[in-house]
Design an enzyme around this catalytic site. Structure first.
Site, PDB file in Angstrom:
ATOM      1  N   ASN A 208       0.843  -1.190   0.000  1.00  0.00           N
ATOM      2  CA  ASN A 208       0.000   0.000   0.000  1.00  0.00           C
ATOM      3  C   ASN A 208       0.881   1.244   0.000  1.00  0.00           C
ATOM      4  O   ASN A 208       2.109   1.144  -0.045  1.00  0.00           O
ATOM      5  CB  ASN A 208      -0.959  -0.009   1.198  1.00  0.00           C
ATOM      6  CG  ASN A 208      -0.229  -0.149   2.524  1.00  0.00           C
ATOM      7  OD1 ASN A 208       0.527   0.737   2.928  1.00  0.00           O
ATOM      8  ND2 ASN A 208      -0.434  -1.285   3.198  1.00  0.00           N
ATOM      9  N   ASP A 276      -4.506  -6.422   4.308  1.00  0.00           N
ATOM     10  CA  ASP A 276      -5.591  -7.307   4.732  1.00  0.00           C
ATOM     11  C   ASP A 276      -5.481  -8.699   4.111  1.00  0.00           C
ATOM     12  O   ASP A 276      -5.998  -9.671   4.669  1.00  0.00           O
ATOM     13  CB  ASP A 276      -6.945  -6.694   4.342  1.00  0.00           C
ATOM     14  CG  ASP A 276      -7.228  -5.408   5.098  1.00  0.00           C
ATOM     15  OD1 ASP A 276      -6.954  -5.366   6.309  1.00  0.00           O
ATOM     16  OD2 ASP A 276      -7.705  -4.446   4.471  1.00  0.00           O
ATOM     17  N   LYS A 286      10.845 -15.730  -9.763  1.00  0.00           N
ATOM     18  CA  LYS A 286      10.087 -14.654 -10.404  1.00  0.00           C
ATOM     19  C   LYS A 286       9.138 -15.205 -11.467  1.00  0.00           C
ATOM     20  O   LYS A 286       9.525 -16.019 -12.308  1.00  0.00           O
ATOM     21  CB  LYS A 286      11.048 -13.650 -11.038  1.00  0.00           C
ATOM     22  CG  LYS A 286      10.354 -12.509 -11.750  1.00  0.00           C
ATOM     23  CD  LYS A 286      11.345 -11.573 -12.419  1.00  0.00           C
ATOM     24  CE  LYS A 286      10.619 -10.499 -13.221  1.00  0.00           C
ATOM     25  NZ  LYS A 286      11.570  -9.606 -13.922  1.00  0.00           N
ATOM     26  N   PHE A 317      -5.312   3.133  14.083  1.00  0.00           N
ATOM     27  CA  PHE A 317      -5.529   4.139  13.045  1.00  0.00           C
ATOM     28  C   PHE A 317      -6.542   3.605  12.037  1.00  0.00           C
ATOM     29  O   PHE A 317      -6.490   2.430  11.673  1.00  0.00           O
ATOM     30  CB  PHE A 317      -4.222   4.472  12.326  1.00  0.00           C
ATOM     31  CG  PHE A 317      -3.357   5.456  13.069  1.00  0.00           C
ATOM     32  CD1 PHE A 317      -3.198   6.751  12.594  1.00  0.00           C
ATOM     33  CD2 PHE A 317      -2.707   5.094  14.242  1.00  0.00           C
ATOM     34  CE1 PHE A 317      -2.405   7.665  13.265  1.00  0.00           C
ATOM     35  CE2 PHE A 317      -1.917   5.990  14.930  1.00  0.00           C
ATOM     36  CZ  PHE A 317      -1.759   7.291  14.436  1.00  0.00           C
ATOM     37  N   LYS A 331     -14.338   0.480  13.998  1.00  0.00           N
ATOM     38  CA  LYS A 331     -13.052  -0.136  14.297  1.00  0.00           C
ATOM     39  C   LYS A 331     -12.732  -0.025  15.782  1.00  0.00           C
ATOM     40  O   LYS A 331     -12.194  -0.959  16.386  1.00  0.00           O
ATOM     41  CB  LYS A 331     -11.938   0.528  13.476  1.00  0.00           C
ATOM     42  CG  LYS A 331     -10.584  -0.130  13.632  1.00  0.00           C
ATOM     43  CD  LYS A 331      -9.572   0.386  12.611  1.00  0.00           C
ATOM     44  CE  LYS A 331      -8.264  -0.385  12.678  1.00  0.00           C
ATOM     45  NZ  LYS A 331      -7.301   0.019  11.635  1.00  0.00           N
ATOM     46  N   LYS A 335     -12.255  -3.696  17.426  1.00  0.00           N
ATOM     47  CA  LYS A 335     -10.895  -4.058  17.837  1.00  0.00           C
ATOM     48  C   LYS A 335     -10.649  -3.842  19.323  1.00  0.00           C
ATOM     49  O   LYS A 335      -9.543  -4.063  19.803  1.00  0.00           O
ATOM     50  CB  LYS A 335      -9.868  -3.233  17.043  1.00  0.00           C
ATOM     51  CG  LYS A 335     -10.019  -3.290  15.535  1.00  0.00           C
ATOM     52  CD  LYS A 335      -9.670  -4.651  14.970  1.00  0.00           C
ATOM     53  CE  LYS A 335      -9.680  -4.608  13.449  1.00  0.00           C
ATOM     54  NZ  LYS A 335      -9.389  -5.934  12.854  1.00  0.00           N
TER      55      LYS A 335
END
Length: 398
Positions: A208, A276, A286, A317, A331, A335
């Site tokens: 990300n 995730d 490869k 966060f 969240k 959590k």
């Protein structure tokens, strides 16, 4: 620790003077008021305009060129300083200070101040190792001056040895220690940073856009406030001085590191952007372009916040692109967090890769603090202020 502190930054005639500009910029972004003194020799390497642009403050350049901000500069600067930092410091200024000479604004200010003085040498190896220079350093250390030792490497004179100006991280860490321990003394915090990378093959990965800057800001501000800090990071940013640094790559590696690090922690801050999903199978070599297109089967990565248990404050966060507050509140509950930091990654000038952020701090007691766009270091301090409002002695195992 640096916010609202006055740092007098003395810059002397070394090629490393350009690094002082980076230091001045960092200190200013951290909330310090930075008043720069440039010696005549320093001005041969860098201009007052550079520092004025970075600090938004007048720059002092001489005994007889008084700024409107300072009635008698060597006295007013000396009295205002919470710390005087000389970076880079040449053999010349070290010798002057060792013998109490006061023939320019910088040496006079140091002689007049009662603030701690931090000296960051930068010079040719032979000059630094010369017995006279070492004797002068010894004199100043005996009088309470703090020195940040130079690094070893290739110098401007094309020799290799000890004499390079210390890194910004080392200097900032020293300033933090000298200014005092702060309000987080005795606390141990674990911070995660960066985006995890889940290997597809030895070359490619699922990842990300997280740079790790917010996590690093959390770690650095906690360190500056006196906490013991463990930073678990996937980021390529240099490790901050004064923290225990653990480099990881995948979500599984991060989980393993966090499980070990939180054994005696008071706070866990999950600032990392954990993937995730990961490939169900990682190719051992490869995958060539000539190979027919194939489906990439995914499976979930471990949920670190759900798996890590313990008696500590849990800060998460929520980086969202829509339904910011409702997703963040979800969240917080799901959590079992004490605090969740909601940030909209679509806000211009904030989020991934930026030095600034705009967040809402949401606590389990229902309170919400919507912060304006500000530097990530300031955001981090606001988050720590909220963390410190909790009563640590009343925590229960999560």
């Amino acid at each position: 620790m640096l916010k609202d502190r006055t740092i007098v930054l003395g810059v002397t005639g070394s090629i490393a003077a350009y690094k002082a500009a980076e230091l001045a910029s960092y200190l200013t972004k951290a909330g310090a008021q930075v008043d720069v003194i440039l010696t005549d020799a320093a001005q041969k390497f860098i201009t007052p305009l550079t520092f004025r642009s970075l600090t938004h403050r007048p720059v002092a350049v001489g005994m007889w060129e008084l700024s409107e901000s300072f009635s008698s500069q060597h006295i007013s600067l000396a009295q205002a300083a919470d710390a005087v930092v000389i970076a880079p410091a040449t053999a010349d200024i070290i010798a002057k200070l060792a013998y109490g000479l006061a023939d320019d604004l910088l040496s006079t200010t140091v002689l007049a101040t009662k603030a701690p003085v931090i000296v960051v040498p930068a010079m040719n190896t032979n000059m630094y190792e010369n017995p006279v220079t070492q004797e002068n350093i010894g004199r100043l250390v005996a009088r309470g001056f703090t020195f940040v030792e130079p690094a070893t490497g290739r110098l401007a004179c094309d020799t290799v040895g000890k004499g390079r100006m210390a890194s910004q991280n080392e200097i900032v860490d020293t300033i933090g220690r000298v200014l005092g321990a702060g309000d987080m003394v005795g606390l141990r915090v674990v911070v995660t940073a960066g985006g995890t990378r889940e290997a597809i093959d030895p070359v490619r990965f699922i990842g990300n856009r997280s740079s790790g800057k917010m996590g690093y800001a959390m770690a650095e501000t906690a360190r500056d406030r006196g906490a013991g800090v463990v930073l678990v990071s996937t980021s390529t940013l240099p490790a901050p001085a004064g923290v225990e640094f653990i480099a990881v790559e995948s979500a599984a590696e991060m989980l393993e590191a966090v499980l070990e690090a939180v054994r005696d922690a008071d706070v866990l801050v999950m600032a990392a952007a954990v993937a995730d999903f990961k490939p169900k199978v990682t190719a051992k070599s490869k995958i060539k372009k000539s190979v027919p297109v194939q489906n990439l089967e995914l499976e979930r990565t471990p949920d670190i916040l759900s798996e890590v248990k313990g008696k500590f404050i849990r800060v998460g966060f929520a980086a969202e692109s829509e339904n910011l507050l409702s997703n963040a509140r979800g969240k917080l509950s799901e959590k079992k967090l004490d605090i969740v930091i909601a940030n909209d990654v679509t806000v211009e000038g904030a989020g991934f890769g930026s030095d600034n952020n705009k967040v809402t701090i949401i606590s389990r007691d229902g309170s919400e603090d919507d912060l304006p766009l500000m530097p990530k270091l300031e955001v981090a301090d606001k988050i720590w202020d909220r963390v410190l409002s909790f009563e640590f002695g009343t925590l229960v195992d999560s």
